[in-house]
Design a protein around this motif. Sequence first.
Motif, PDB file in Angstrom:
ATOM      1  N   LEU A  31     -49.303  20.654  19.631  1.00 24.83           N
ATOM      2  CA  LEU A  31     -48.204  21.514  19.185  1.00 24.83           C
ATOM      3  C   LEU A  31     -48.065  21.353  17.676  1.00 24.83           C
ATOM      4  N   ILE A  32     -47.946  22.475  16.985  1.00 23.33           N
ATOM      5  CA  ILE A  32     -47.920  22.488  15.518  1.00 23.33           C
ATOM      6  C   ILE A  32     -46.662  23.191  15.037  1.00 23.33           C
ATOM      7  N   ASP A  33     -46.035  22.635  14.007  1.00 19.94           N
ATOM      8  CA  ASP A  33     -44.931  23.282  13.294  1.00 19.94           C
ATOM      9  C   ASP A  33     -45.484  23.825  11.988  1.00 19.94           C
ATOM     10  N   SER A  34     -45.290  25.104  11.716  1.00 23.68           N
ATOM     11  CA  SER A  34     -45.696  25.704  10.451  1.00 23.68           C
ATOM     12  C   SER A  34     -44.446  26.164   9.722  1.00 23.68           C
ATOM     13  N   GLY A  35     -44.355  25.836   8.431  1.00 19.05           N
ATOM     14  CA  GLY A  35     -43.166  26.153   7.642  1.00 19.05           C
ATOM     15  C   GLY A  35     -43.383  27.305   6.682  1.00 19.05           C
ATOM     16  N   PHE A  36     -42.442  28.240   6.700  1.00 23.33           N
ATOM     17  CA  PHE A  36     -42.505  29.425   5.846  1.00 23.33           C
ATOM     18  C   PHE A  36     -41.170  29.589   5.124  1.00 23.33           C
ATOM     19  N   ARG A  37     -41.227  30.120   3.937  1.00 24.72           N
ATOM     20  CA  ARG A  37     -40.020  30.434   3.167  1.00 24.72           C
ATOM     21  C   ARG A  37     -40.154  31.864   2.687  1.00 24.72           C
ATOM     22  N   ALA A  38     -39.272  32.738   3.155  1.00 22.76           N
ATOM     23  CA  ALA A  38     -39.314  34.149   2.770  1.00 22.76           C
ATOM     24  C   ALA A  38     -38.838  34.311   1.329  1.00 22.76           C
ATOM     25  N   LEU A  48     -35.693  21.687   1.503  1.00 21.93           N
ATOM     26  CA  LEU A  48     -34.792  22.716   0.988  1.00 21.93           C
ATOM     27  C   LEU A  48     -33.399  22.475   1.546  1.00 21.93           C
ATOM     28  N   ALA A  49     -32.487  23.349   1.202  1.00 18.38           N
ATOM     29  CA  ALA A  49     -31.134  23.283   1.781  1.00 18.38           C
ATOM     30  C   ALA A  49     -31.239  23.531   3.282  1.00 18.38           C
ATOM     31  N   GLU A  50     -30.265  23.071   4.026  1.00 19.93           N
ATOM     32  CA  GLU A  50     -30.247  23.254   5.483  1.00 19.93           C
ATOM     33  C   GLU A  50     -30.459  24.725   5.822  1.00 19.93           C
ATOM     34  N   GLY A  51     -31.424  25.006   6.688  1.00 21.02           N
ATOM     35  CA  GLY A  51     -31.715  26.370   7.099  1.00 21.02           C
ATOM     36  C   GLY A  51     -32.550  27.154   6.112  1.00 21.02           C
ATOM     37  N   GLY A  52     -33.086  26.516   5.095  1.00 23.47           N
ATOM     38  CA  GLY A  52     -33.853  27.226   4.072  1.00 23.47           C
ATOM     39  C   GLY A  52     -35.308  27.449   4.406  1.00 23.47           C
ATOM     40  N   LEU A  53     -35.747  26.956   5.565  1.00 22.01           N
ATOM     41  CA  LEU A  53     -37.148  27.043   5.935  1.00 22.01           C
ATOM     42  C   LEU A  53     -37.271  27.602   7.350  1.00 22.01           C
ATOM     43  N   LEU A  54     -38.146  28.572   7.532  1.00 18.87           N
ATOM     44  CA  LEU A  54     -38.448  29.114   8.850  1.00 18.87           C
ATOM     45  C   LEU A  54     -39.589  28.280   9.413  1.00 18.87           C
ATOM     46  N   LEU A  62     -46.971  30.912  21.047  1.00 25.33           N
ATOM     47  CA  LEU A  62     -45.719  30.655  20.340  1.00 25.33           C
ATOM     48  C   LEU A  62     -44.784  29.874  21.255  1.00 25.33           C
ATOM     49  N   ARG A  63     -44.134  28.843  20.722  1.00 25.42           N
ATOM     50  CA  ARG A  63     -43.248  28.006  21.528  1.00 25.42           C
ATOM     51  C   ARG A  63     -41.792  28.070  21.076  1.00 25.42           C
ATOM     52  N   GLU A  64     -41.559  28.199  19.768  1.00 26.51           N
ATOM     53  CA  GLU A  64     -40.179  28.192  19.265  1.00 26.51           C
ATOM     54  C   GLU A  64     -40.176  28.600  17.797  1.00 26.51           C
ATOM     55  N   ALA A  65     -39.040  29.137  17.379  1.00 25.61           N
ATOM     56  CA  ALA A  65     -38.801  29.383  15.959  1.00 25.61           C
ATOM     57  C   ALA A  65     -37.409  28.849  15.661  1.00 25.61           C
ATOM     58  N   ARG A  66     -37.266  28.234  14.500  1.00 28.45           N
ATOM     59  CA  ARG A  66     -35.968  27.663  14.134  1.00 28.45           C
ATOM     60  C   ARG A  66     -35.842  27.614  12.625  1.00 28.45           C
ATOM     61  N   LEU A  67     -34.600  27.438  12.190  1.00 28.01           N
ATOM     62  CA  LEU A  67     -34.343  27.204  10.768  1.00 28.01           C
ATOM     63  C   LEU A  67     -34.257  25.698  10.573  1.00 28.01           C
ATOM     64  N   ASP A  68     -34.867  25.214   9.528  1.00 27.47           N
ATOM     65  CA  ASP A  68     -34.879  23.776   9.269  1.00 27.47           C
ATOM     66  C   ASP A  68     -34.760  23.550   7.773  1.00 27.47           C
ATOM     67  N   LYS A  69     -34.687  22.282   7.395  1.00 30.38           N
ATOM     68  CA  LYS A  69     -34.536  21.988   5.971  1.00 30.38           C
ATOM     69  C   LYS A  69     -35.788  21.426   5.324  1.00 30.38           C
ATOM     70  N   GLY A  70     -36.801  21.085   6.110  1.00 29.87           N
ATOM     71  CA  GLY A  70     -37.976  20.526   5.464  1.00 29.87           C
ATOM     72  C   GLY A  70     -39.193  20.428   6.345  1.00 29.87           C
ATOM     73  N   ILE A  71     -40.318  20.304   5.649  1.00 34.85           N
ATOM     74  CA  ILE A  71     -41.621  20.060   6.254  1.00 34.85           C
ATOM     75  C   ILE A  71     -42.379  19.249   5.208  1.00 34.85           C
ATOM     76  N   ALA A  72     -43.424  18.559   5.588  1.00 35.51           N
ATOM     77  CA  ALA A  72     -44.136  17.650   4.680  1.00 35.51           C
ATOM     78  C   ALA A  72     -44.326  18.257   3.291  1.00 35.51           C
ATOM     79  N   GLY A  73     -43.773  17.611   2.300  1.00 40.52           N
ATOM     80  CA  GLY A  73     -43.945  18.049   0.923  1.00 40.52           C
ATOM     81  C   GLY A  73     -42.932  19.065   0.441  1.00 40.52           C
ATOM     82  N   LYS A  74     -42.027  19.526   1.295  1.00 38.12           N
ATOM     83  CA  LYS A  74     -41.047  20.525   0.869  1.00 38.12           C
ATOM     84  C   LYS A  74     -39.731  20.299   1.597  1.00 38.12           C
TER      85      LYS A  74
END
Length: 187
Positions: free
Chosen positions: A155-162, A139-145, A125-137
């Motif tokens: 290094l890979i970014d994986s996007g999740f939405r609770a 959202l509002a600012e901070g809507g994506l983990l 694990l390198r970092e976790a942040r709130l973001d607004k988008g990832i390929a194909g999705k």
Amino acid sequence: MTTLIDIAAEQKSAEVTDWAARIGWVVGLLLFIAFVYWLMRQGWKWRGSLQSDLPELLAAPDAPGEAKLELTGRYHGSTTAGQWLDRIVAHGLGTRSRVELTLTDAGLDVVRPGATDFFIPAAQLREARLDKGIAGKVLAEGGLLVVTWAHGDKLIDSGFRADHAAEHAAWVESINSMINTTEGTAR
């Protein structure tokens, strides 16, 4: 002199629909749509073959430890870290799905019903942040983990939405403090 009977006899009804031409256009349109979908599928397979150097995903250990946090929601995909439009499709990482995340001292367990599950060890694990988008999705600012992790030499970014977006902040804090603790003990 023209009488009404002559006028009525000269009038013709409107042309009947040319069914052969209409069917030809519909079949042509359906073939074009099928061709476009085939091209999209070929592009997806080509992208997967370009990313074939990515190692296999890890499975969760038999005893990962006690859960610190749990989350249910959606997995929106993975990209090359820092390049939110460069989708990774190898090993099923490009497949959107429902997700159940579990954070333990051992790492992050990603369970995806109907798709490939994977495990990210705490050391990767390198970092976790709130973001607004990832390929194909988007959202509002901070809507994506977004969780950044190392896999092989990439290094890979994986996007999740609770299901409940208010949970994201606790995840960012927990993962980042876990990373800082891991880095502190590694020194």
